[in-house]
Design an enzyme around this catalytic site. Sequence first.
Site, PDB file in Angstrom:
ATOM      1  N   THR A  13       0.842  -1.194   0.000  1.00 44.14           N
ATOM      2  CA  THR A  13       0.000   0.000   0.000  1.00 44.14           C
ATOM      3  C   THR A  13       0.874   1.239   0.000  1.00 44.14           C
ATOM      4  OG1 THR A  13      -1.773   1.188   1.134  1.00 44.14           O
ATOM      5  CG2 THR A  13      -0.170   0.073   2.529  1.00 44.14           C
ATOM      6  N   ALA A  16      -0.365   5.861   3.849  1.00 45.46           N
ATOM      7  CA  ALA A  16       0.386   5.906   5.103  1.00 45.46           C
ATOM      8  C   ALA A  16      -0.468   5.471   6.284  1.00 45.46           C
ATOM      9  CB  ALA A  16       0.930   7.314   5.338  1.00 45.46           C
ATOM     10  N   LYS A  18      -2.993   3.252   6.275  1.00 42.88           N
ATOM     11  CA  LYS A  18      -3.116   1.787   6.262  1.00 42.88           C
ATOM     12  C   LYS A  18      -1.819   1.128   6.725  1.00 42.88           C
ATOM     13  CE  LYS A  18      -6.494   1.110   2.534  1.00 42.88           C
ATOM     14  NZ  LYS A  18      -6.684   0.496   1.194  1.00 42.88           N
ATOM     15  N   ASP A  74      -7.698  -4.891  -0.335  1.00 40.54           N
ATOM     16  CA  ASP A  74      -8.588  -4.011  -1.064  1.00 40.54           C
ATOM     17  C   ASP A  74      -9.781  -3.822  -0.144  1.00 40.54           C
ATOM     18  OD1 ASP A  74      -8.926  -2.396  -3.357  1.00 40.54           O
ATOM     19  OD2 ASP A  74     -10.529  -3.698  -4.032  1.00 40.54           O
ATOM     20  N   HIS A 160      -8.753   7.994   8.428  1.00 43.24           N
ATOM     21  CA  HIS A 160      -8.506   8.393   7.035  1.00 43.24           C
ATOM     22  C   HIS A 160      -9.684   7.939   6.186  1.00 43.24           C
ATOM     23  CE1 HIS A 160      -7.305   4.153   6.355  1.00 43.24           C
ATOM     24  NE2 HIS A 160      -6.657   4.267   7.491  1.00 43.24           N
ATOM     25  N   TYR A 162     -13.050   7.445   4.499  1.00 45.31           N
ATOM     26  CA  TYR A 162     -14.442   7.764   4.823  1.00 45.31           C
ATOM     27  C   TYR A 162     -14.736   7.713   6.324  1.00 45.31           C
ATOM     28  CZ  TYR A 162     -15.770   7.234  -0.145  1.00 45.31           C
ATOM     29  OH  TYR A 162     -15.897   7.373  -1.499  1.00 45.31           O
TER      30      TYR A 162
END
Length: 202
Positions: A13, A16, A18, A74, A160, A162
């Site tokens: 990913t 940052a 995640k 995902d 971060h 939503y």
Amino acid sequence: MRRFAEKRLLVATHNAGKLAEMRALLAPYGVEAVGAAEAGLDEPAETEDSFVGNARIKARAAVTATGLPALADDSGICVDALDGAPGVHTADWAETGQGRDFSVAMARTWERLEAANAPQPRRAQFRCTLVLMWPDGHDEVFEGVLPGQVVWPPRGAEGHGYDPIFMPDGHQQTLAEMSAEQKNSLSHRALAVNRMIGACFA
């Protein structure tokens, strides 16, 4: 179910937030999580129409580029009244031409709910699919689902994506109003990671 015996894991990913979440969740098991940006990896095109399909694309690209085992996720928000949208297109709804802006994505989501005159509570789920892949191509898949509702206006400055408009079931705060520790204890990603840890690490 294959056990994870390696000491380094490429977390595929560029987000940052995640990566920080994943590092915190994996640290107790002595696994060093390396981010895709640190490894100089480009983001592959996500061409599948499912979370697991896109996670596999990212994991395979990371393994191929680095030779390290890779963990890819995902994830997205699926809103019931929008027939599961944005779903796999969650990040796409934040695209502005000058990069991703999730305030734009959140406003777009709410505007569509308003246009549809969706009844309250406006049910949604955060969904996360993890693919843990080894260099020999073997993979294990883990999923986590966090049910809740979309609220407006956005609330909170943590988290971060939503997080400011998502209130999990059983809580009166959005994910963005919670501490990182509280969110990590219940998030869709934490649920998926905990399943993976129980199966492959613990």
